[in-house]
Design an enzyme around this catalytic site. Sequence first.
Site, PDB file in Angstrom:
ATOM      1  N   CYS A  44     -21.412 -36.012  12.501  1.00 11.67           N
ATOM      2  CA  CYS A  44     -20.729 -37.157  11.915  1.00 11.67           C
ATOM      3  C   CYS A  44     -20.975 -38.426  12.747  1.00 11.67           C
ATOM      4  O   CYS A  44     -22.093 -38.904  12.838  1.00 11.67           O
ATOM      5  CB  CYS A  44     -19.240 -36.835  11.758  1.00 11.67           C
ATOM      6  SG  CYS A  44     -18.285 -38.011  10.803  1.00 11.67           S
ATOM      7  N   HIS A  45     -19.935 -38.977  13.381  1.00 15.15           N
ATOM      8  CA  HIS A  45     -20.070 -40.150  14.245  1.00 15.15           C
ATOM      9  C   HIS A  45     -20.380 -39.765  15.697  1.00 15.15           C
ATOM     10  O   HIS A  45     -20.575 -40.636  16.533  1.00 15.15           O
ATOM     11  CB  HIS A  45     -18.791 -40.994  14.205  1.00 15.15           C
ATOM     12  CG  HIS A  45     -18.600 -41.761  12.937  1.00 15.15           C
ATOM     13  ND1 HIS A  45     -18.213 -41.163  11.759  1.00 15.15           N
ATOM     14  CD2 HIS A  45     -18.759 -43.076  12.655  1.00 15.15           C
ATOM     15  CE1 HIS A  45     -18.125 -42.074  10.811  1.00 15.15           C
ATOM     16  NE2 HIS A  45     -18.451 -43.246  11.318  1.00 15.15           N
TER      17      HIS A  45
END
Length: 181
Positions: free
Chosen positions: A114-115
């Site tokens: 994800c991030h």
Amino acid sequence: MAAKRLDGRRIAVLATDGFEQSELTEPKRLLEEAGAKVDVIAPGDAKQIKGWDKKDWGKSVPVDVALDKADAGQYDALVLPGGVINPDHLRMDEKAVGLVKAFGESGKPLAAICHGPWTLINAGLVKGKKVTSWPSLKTDLGNAGANWEDSQVVQDGNLITSRKPDDIPAFTETLIKALAA
């Protein structure tokens, strides 16, 4: 997934408050089911850190090792969960970036979802690498010299990246295969 046994393997998960709930708890559960010992590492002296569950605060998880005491040499792999808050804080923490860099330079598996790849940028580990992430990081990763692709999981050497919670089974299976090799 448990077909590849990870008995005797020790895996670090680096996170702080605001980690995406499923991106820490689900890989941790799957890795433990495969036989690994998984330690949650966090900055400061918190005994637990609080997750972010989709649109609001989620559950807390216990911290096993303070970042100040973490040593990449004691682990076989590192997992960087996403969420927006968590990696944004970690990439500004010199010790967190230093731990990520140590894993990157060791050649041990380094898995970010994800991030999570934001922290890889600050550690200088994405230039020339094929990666994926949450789509909003595409420009950031490209500006750091990475080759971004929209795939469930991308492995380039010791670097394993995925996009989102739906990718967790493939993300974790790729890490298990890398550790069992």
